[in-house]
Design an enzyme around this catalytic site. Sequence first.
Site, PDB file in Angstrom:
ATOM      1  N   LYS A   1     -11.256 -11.327   2.107  1.00 14.91           N
ATOM      2  CA  LYS A   1     -11.582 -10.381   3.328  1.00 14.91           C
ATOM      3  C   LYS A   1     -12.687 -10.163   3.607  1.00 14.91           C
ATOM      4  CE  LYS A   1      -9.729  -6.184   5.391  1.00 14.91           C
ATOM      5  NZ  LYS A   1      -8.606  -5.093   5.267  1.00 14.91           N
TER       6      LYS A   1
ATOM      7  N   SER B   1      -4.979  -4.533   8.606  1.00 11.28           N
ATOM      8  CA  SER B   1      -6.315  -4.937   9.061  1.00 11.28           C
ATOM      9  C   SER B   1      -6.543  -6.207   8.521  1.00 11.28           C
ATOM     10  CB  SER B   1      -7.276  -3.971   9.135  1.00 11.28           C
ATOM     11  OG  SER B   1      -7.579  -3.915   7.539  1.00 11.28           O
TER      12      SER B   1
ATOM     13  N   SER C   1      -2.881  -1.913   5.258  1.00  7.67           N
ATOM     14  CA  SER C   1      -3.504  -3.217   5.581  1.00  7.67           C
ATOM     15  C   SER C   1      -3.252  -4.379   4.783  1.00  7.67           C
ATOM     16  CB  SER C   1      -5.160  -2.799   5.713  1.00  7.67           C
ATOM     17  OG  SER C   1      -5.477  -2.079   6.793  1.00  7.67           O
TER      18      SER C   1
END
Lengths: 95, 493
Positions: free
Chosen positions: B77, B152, B176
């Site tokens: 990420k 997210s 997330s």
Amino acid sequence: MTLTLDEVRRIAHLARIEIDAREAAEVHAKLEAIFTMIDELQAVDTTGVEPMSHAQDVVLTMREDRVTETDRHAEYQRVAPAVEDGLYLVPRVVE
Amino acid sequence: MHSHDTLAGLAARLAARELSAVELAQDTLSRIATLGPALNAFVTLDAEGALAQARAADDAIARGTAGPLAGVPIAHKDVLMTAGLRTTCGSRMLGNFVAPYDAHVVEGLRRAGTVLVGKTNMDEFAMGSSNETSHFGPVKNPWNPAYVPGGSSGGSAAAVAARLVPGATGTDTGGSIRQPASLSGICGLKPTYGVASRYGLVAFASSLDTPGPFARTAEDCALMLNAMAGHDPRDSTSLDRPVEDYARALRAGASARPLEGLRIGLPREYFGAGNDPEVAAAIDAALAEFAKLGARTVEVALPAVKLSVPVYYVIAPAEASSNLSRFDGVRYGHRAARYDDLTDMYCRTRAEGFGAEVKRRILVGTYVLSHGYYDAYYLKAQKVRRLIANDFARAWRECDVIMGPTAPAPAFRLGDKTDDPVQMYLNDIFTIAANLTGAPAISIPCGLTKGGLPIGLQVQGDYFAEGLILNVAHRFQQATDWHDRAPALGSEP
């Protein structure tokens, strides 16, 4: 609660975010909705409840007092917007 | 060609030299080149770096010095710092930022021998539940490109769901990892706070931020967590505990009733009328499967959990407003081109560098911490956070795990909730509590809607119960095949 447009401008300044009149009005409506949701908390009885700031009851540990970091300022400053002689450049603040 | 192998399967074939890391890296890169752009799952690709790491992995395997995941391609990420490879946090603010060092979990996965192929798209500064707040555009759900992948960590979830990589990292502050895992039909684990270091994770809400793995199976998540966990003195909240093999319980042989005696807590609060009927039906079917595996259910009460969304939207923005004050255009990141003086430089830099959702949260946080409001909001939220933790402490006396839907509904359409932040926030109603308490939780696929969208089951455990919840998920996956279902993608190479 009611949040005024002036308060929105005040917190934007505290947060150092420039905000124009149109944006302030737009943000104002959304913040009102968010605070209406948050205000649910006010009805909860929390008398005598210890605030919880963290998931674990950890105590900060002390490390041995010796040098562990090497001088990497050149590397760290390579990503800065403006640098001169190893110093960060900002607009003049003292005349 | 190898896209349907699990991470564990690939690691075994690489170790046995049935497959070379270079060949696998080339395959992975070509699959990403074909399918990646339409999904917008990646912000940065590193083909050259991936091939160099793959060559090194092949050498290490040949010499017998390879780590347990040598040659396995993964993605990080874009909130985790990677030395020499751009880390943007999905923001214009860090559009050109190249970190001088690796995050702790990045180091761990490097040491295990993984091959980093690129950085995945995400909601800006991890603030969002749909991956629509990214400066680099939204990520599409591989099951249906008109739908969001969740957020997210939407890019990581979509990349694993589309079989572009067998595993990826994410970070979970309010759901997330678990919510996008649920919406994208894969597994996502949020470990206990403090088990995986936050060093090199660009901070959003420091008392909640938790790095964790995405993969297709619970077993793969366990293998990734083995490489990500561990004490790190550079994060003052990293816990110094004995090293644990999170895959150990999973290696025990299969039996007809492997979960005999397991007590599954079902909180009434997770099974309300607000849940989508197809989600409710899939969770019931999963619970019936667990009964066959030997588990029994008990009703537990978590009355304060309904307050987790308002608590979160005080605490997380408060911490964010403080953490994001570092983006001032002086030491790194964007700086406005024109300004009058220092204050004006800060104000314009931050107005230009941050997107609308990030600004909103900074404003909420600034307000709740400001003079005269601190007790009414921040302190109040911390007290209700304690009430939520107390609910769980009581529940753990009656059960070993807690189950329910990860999200009240399957994926929604792109654009559906962008104008209504409160509706967007309510997506995280079942995931936030585990961040507030700090205990672990995993989302695993347990069904598909008639329209072909994935449904996720959340399994929560008490502190340090990662091994247990991974094993519970693993036994479910040995008996079912939801984790093997893959989206049909346009042009399969």
